[in-house]
Design an enzyme around this catalytic site. Structure first.
Site, PDB file in Angstrom:
ATOM      1  N   TYR A 138       0.489  -1.050   0.082  1.00  0.00           N
ATOM      2  CA  TYR A 138      -0.156  -0.220   0.019  1.00  0.00           C
ATOM      3  C   TYR A 138       0.843   0.925   0.259  1.00  0.00           C
ATOM      4  O   TYR A 138       1.756   1.485   1.048  1.00  0.00           O
ATOM      5  CB  TYR A 138      -0.773   0.117   1.124  1.00  0.00           C
ATOM      6  N   LYS A 164      -1.162  -0.761  -4.318  1.00  0.00           N
ATOM      7  CA  LYS A 164      -1.911  -0.188  -4.345  1.00  0.00           C
ATOM      8  C   LYS A 164      -1.454   1.458  -4.264  1.00  0.00           C
ATOM      9  O   LYS A 164      -1.305   1.222  -3.406  1.00  0.00           O
ATOM     10  CB  LYS A 164      -2.812  -0.822  -2.808  1.00  0.00           C
TER      11      LYS A 164
END
Length: 309
Positions: A138, A164
């Protein structure tokens, strides 16, 4: 990971609102919430992540949330667990949740401190070495990765499978995509910006075809209507949903820090699932904002119904 064809579901974490368990995780409501979302047809389920208030959960609670989700889902779609924070906690959670049947991990940023690229690389490596399951990085807040760091992680660890993007620097995201694909062709890229539907056309253009849908956790019909139109390239539908629902939702979201989560949780309460309040430092929407949210959800649902969703 073999995701199904559908929006990704990031469940909220319900809390008890009364009695001796007030404030604690409401397992019964969690299971109902996950079951409802599963029946709507998500591509995968991401429990105990940002929408699930990972930042406010005890480690034992986040593990419990994931275990209950795994049990409800029973292999129907992949369950990607949120882990992160202190590196030792992330490693422990990865080991326990792999044994519990999770299908992979979304690795949230380290707790509080930032670090150089070498430190961020070692943070991801610590988790990747602790599990055989897929790990999605992330990229956000105090965990901003360079293209070179991402490429190195992909080269060195086959179970680092994706990234992400929650930063929103499109030029950097493009660099990361190109550097990653020079190493491996199977990398998964997700748009993780708040209310990602609002920016997905731009992300798709630079090679990031997947996106988070917080709206799915509150009103899946709207999220599915957008997703289907997006997949089919029907810009007349996506533009209508953007102009009449998503962009007004973004305007409401931007009135108050933390509303990206608070509005989704409130949406569940408006739809009859008493999931409780958000934990501090987030706050619940004001009465005026709740009224605006309900009107938006009603209008978005009406559009989805007109489209046959």
């Amino acid at each position: 990971m073999n995701f199904a064809d559908g929006p990704f579901f990031f469940p909220v974490t319900p809390f008890h609102t009364e009695g001796p368990a007030a404030g604690g995780v409401n397992v019964e409501l969690l299971r109902e919430h996950v079951s409802r979302g599963l029946s709507a047809g998500p591509g995968g389920i991401f429990p105990a992540c940002g929408t699930g208030e990972f930042h406010a959960l005890a480690q034992s609670e986040s593990i419990q949330v994931v275990k209950e989700t795994v049990d409800v889902v029973a292999g129907a779609v992949p369950v990607i667990a949120g882990i992160g924070g202190p590196v030792a906690q992330a490693v422990e959670s990865a080991k326990e949740l792999e044994a519990a049947g999770a299908d992979g991990f979304l690795l949230l940023p380290p707790y509080l401190v930032g670090g150089p690229q070498e430190g961020l690389r070692r943070y991801v490596e610590s988790v990747a070495r602790a599990t055989d399951l897929p790990v999605i990085i992330y990229h956000r807040t105090n965990a901003r990765f360079s293209a070179e760091t991402v490429a190195q992680l992909l080269q060195d660890h086959t179970n680092v499978v994706g990234l992400k993007d929650g930063v929103g620097d499109v030029a950097l995201a493009q660099q990361i995509v190109l550097a990653a694909r020079a190493v491996r062709e199977d990398v998964l890229f997700f748009n993780g910006l708040l209310t990602a539907e609002a920016s997905q056309a731009a992300y798709q253009a630079i090679g990031i075809p997947l996106y988070s849908s917080a709206v799915f956790a509150a009103q899946p019909e709207i999220a599915i209507a957008f997703y289907r139109a997006y997949r089919e390239g029907d810009t007349s539908v996506t533009e209508r949903l953007l102009s009449e629902f998503y962009l007004p939702l973004v305007q409401l979201r931007d009135t108050t820090p933390g509303y990206a989560v608070s509005l989704i949780k409130a949406g569940n309460r408006l739809r009859g699932l008493p999931v409780g309040s958000v934990r501090p430092p987030l706050v619940d929407p004001t009465e005026d904002h709740l009224t605006r949210l309900e009107d938006l959800l009603d209008h978005g649902l009406k559009i989805a119904q007109e489209l046959g969703q």
